[in-house]
Design an enzyme around this catalytic site. Sequence first.
Site, PDB file in Angstrom:
ATOM      1  N   HIS A   1       0.823  -1.209   0.000  1.00  0.00           N
ATOM      2  CA  HIS A   1       0.000   0.000   0.000  1.00  0.00           C
ATOM      3  C   HIS A   1       0.854   1.254   0.000  1.00  0.00           C
ATOM      4  O   HIS A   1       1.891   1.325   0.667  1.00  0.00           O
ATOM      5  CB  HIS A   1      -0.983   0.001   1.178  1.00  0.00           C
ATOM      6  CG  HIS A   1      -0.361  -0.012   2.535  1.00  0.00           C
ATOM      7  ND1 HIS A   1      -0.094   1.137   3.241  1.00  0.00           N
ATOM      8  CD2 HIS A   1       0.035  -1.034   3.340  1.00  0.00           C
ATOM      9  CE1 HIS A   1       0.427   0.830   4.415  1.00  0.00           C
ATOM     10  NE2 HIS A   1       0.526  -0.482   4.498  1.00  0.00           N
TER      11      HIS A   1
ATOM     12  N   ASP B   1       4.550  -6.236   3.595  1.00  0.00           N
ATOM     13  CA  ASP B   1       4.297  -5.160   4.551  1.00  0.00           C
ATOM     14  C   ASP B   1       5.314  -5.263   5.681  1.00  0.00           C
ATOM     15  O   ASP B   1       6.275  -6.017   5.590  1.00  0.00           O
ATOM     16  CB  ASP B   1       2.856  -5.241   5.073  1.00  0.00           C
ATOM     17  CG  ASP B   1       2.261  -3.881   5.385  1.00  0.00           C
ATOM     18  OD1 ASP B   1       2.990  -3.013   5.891  1.00  0.00           O
ATOM     19  OD2 ASP B   1       1.057  -3.686   5.141  1.00  0.00           O
TER      20      ASP B   1
ATOM     21  N   ASP C   1       6.406   1.812   6.663  1.00  0.00           N
ATOM     22  CA  ASP C   1       5.150   1.079   6.499  1.00  0.00           C
ATOM     23  C   ASP C   1       4.218   1.973   5.674  1.00  0.00           C
ATOM     24  O   ASP C   1       3.658   2.926   6.205  1.00  0.00           O
ATOM     25  CB  ASP C   1       4.560   0.781   7.877  1.00  0.00           C
ATOM     26  CG  ASP C   1       3.138   0.240   7.834  1.00  0.00           C
ATOM     27  OD1 ASP C   1       2.679  -0.189   6.763  1.00  0.00           O
ATOM     28  OD2 ASP C   1       2.482   0.283   8.890  1.00  0.00           O
TER      29      ASP C   1
ATOM     30  N   HIS D   1       4.791   2.201  13.247  1.00  0.00           N
ATOM     31  CA  HIS D   1       3.856   3.320  13.396  1.00  0.00           C
ATOM     32  C   HIS D   1       4.418   4.435  14.269  1.00  0.00           C
ATOM     33  O   HIS D   1       3.675   5.271  14.773  1.00  0.00           O
ATOM     34  CB  HIS D   1       2.487   2.854  13.920  1.00  0.00           C
ATOM     35  CG  HIS D   1       1.635   2.222  12.871  1.00  0.00           C
ATOM     36  ND1 HIS D   1       0.271   2.073  12.993  1.00  0.00           N
ATOM     37  CD2 HIS D   1       1.950   1.709  11.652  1.00  0.00           C
ATOM     38  CE1 HIS D   1      -0.213   1.486  11.917  1.00  0.00           C
ATOM     39  NE2 HIS D   1       0.791   1.249  11.090  1.00  0.00           N
TER      40      HIS D   1
ATOM     41  N   GLU E   1      -5.029   1.072   2.934  1.00  0.00           N
ATOM     42  CA  GLU E   1      -4.788  -0.030   3.865  1.00  0.00           C
ATOM     43  C   GLU E   1      -4.820   0.434   5.312  1.00  0.00           C
ATOM     44  O   GLU E   1      -5.316  -0.283   6.192  1.00  0.00           O
ATOM     45  CB  GLU E   1      -3.438  -0.675   3.547  1.00  0.00           C
ATOM     46  CG  GLU E   1      -3.193  -2.008   4.274  1.00  0.00           C
ATOM     47  CD  GLU E   1      -2.574  -1.830   5.659  1.00  0.00           C
ATOM     48  OE1 GLU E   1      -2.540  -2.810   6.424  1.00  0.00           O
ATOM     49  OE2 GLU E   1      -2.129  -0.706   5.980  1.00  0.00           O
ATOM     50  N   GLU E   2      -4.310   1.634   5.572  1.00  0.00           N
ATOM     51  CA  GLU E   2      -4.218   2.106   6.952  1.00  0.00           C
ATOM     52  C   GLU E   2      -5.593   2.329   7.583  1.00  0.00           C
ATOM     53  O   GLU E   2      -5.718   2.386   8.807  1.00  0.00           O
ATOM     54  CB  GLU E   2      -3.386   3.389   7.027  1.00  0.00           C
ATOM     55  CG  GLU E   2      -1.908   3.209   6.689  1.00  0.00           C
ATOM     56  CD  GLU E   2      -1.149   2.352   7.691  1.00  0.00           C
ATOM     57  OE1 GLU E   2      -1.758   1.884   8.685  1.00  0.00           O
ATOM     58  OE2 GLU E   2       0.058   2.146   7.489  1.00  0.00           O
TER      59      GLU E   2
END
Length: 395
Positions: free
Chosen positions: A72, A244, A189, A324, A223-224
């Site tokens: 993504h 990922d 990410d 994250h 995606e998030e």
Amino acid sequence: MSLLAIDLDYLAGALEALLAIPSPTGYTDAIARHVCLELERLGVAYEVTRRGAIRARLPGAVTRPARAFVSHVDTLGAQVKALKDNGRLELVPIGHWSARFAEGARTTVFTEEGAYTGTILPLRASGHTFNTGVDELPIGWDHVELRIDAYARSKADLNRLGVDVGDIVAIHPCPEFLDNGFIVSRHLDNKAGVAVMLAALKALVEAKAQPTVDVFWLFTIAEETGHGAASILTPEIASLVAIDNGTTAPGQNSDEFGVTISMADQTGPFDYHLTRKLAHLCRDNDIKWQKDVFRFYRSDAASAVEAGADVRTALVTFGVDASHGYERIHMHALRSLAELAVCYATSPVEITRDATEFGSLKGFTTQPTRDAEQSLHPDTRRPERPEDDSGPEHG
């Protein structure tokens, strides 16, 4: 076939270019255009959905059962929740990330009138004013605000600047590419996964290596926020491998080196046969690898299955420290993933029954049911298959 060489300079350059393009979920037009132009440079055909997800295809010797990789292009970010009387902005997160990692972040706010840089600060940001009160402030999105780099001391000032509720806030990645192979940045990410896919495509195209079957390269834009690959698969795709991040944290088996194969995430186990095929490809091609299970994690693969796609799914990852947050990875893992992607794209199809969506038991897969010692060949350590045509083990 032998391992194809992965152009590491290209991989690093692709990642650096991706990181330079702000792309929080909901604001992905620019990065979609960038990826499409890169696919054109590589000579790979693609098509774009209404909202900007990308589906590229590398033709194989046959069309079915097609395979797919997915990563993504969207990242975490924030959105303006309210204009405050003090000229600051109240925020809500885009995606799931802690305000602990938002404090101190440099940002860009995209308004209809233009863009403004700014900084996310705790409500008590000055130790000279609040003394120990700075440390006593709770952590959470209700306890931070965005200070934009423009004259804004009131809500009226914000209105004059064109700032409005709903404006997208991109978090600056602040990337560092170190000589020892480590990469430190926000949004690895999953821009690192996108770079891995582009590097694998480049290796296949330049080597003129035709995949065994058609291979689709999917780049999703949400995606998030959980949408991911919900609406980009085609019926001929039988196996979907998400690329990922893995979590290198206490209690996890992920690593910043090599490939980490996820056996399950919060949505349940990944496909038994596909994950084991990927593990065997790593072993047979001397690619460092390990397995892990993620408890608080979902990927594009989950969104595809939840949307009703009847596909075998797997998740292969590059180990990320502090996912994250201020993330760190190593080029060794990115190279290993690209090598695995090339190996999988050119590997034989063993579950030929997957070429059709429905069929009889002929060719259907088997899983070991006897004692491990009896059911494994001593030389290959793979489950034996019955003599009838009950089907292969791997996809």
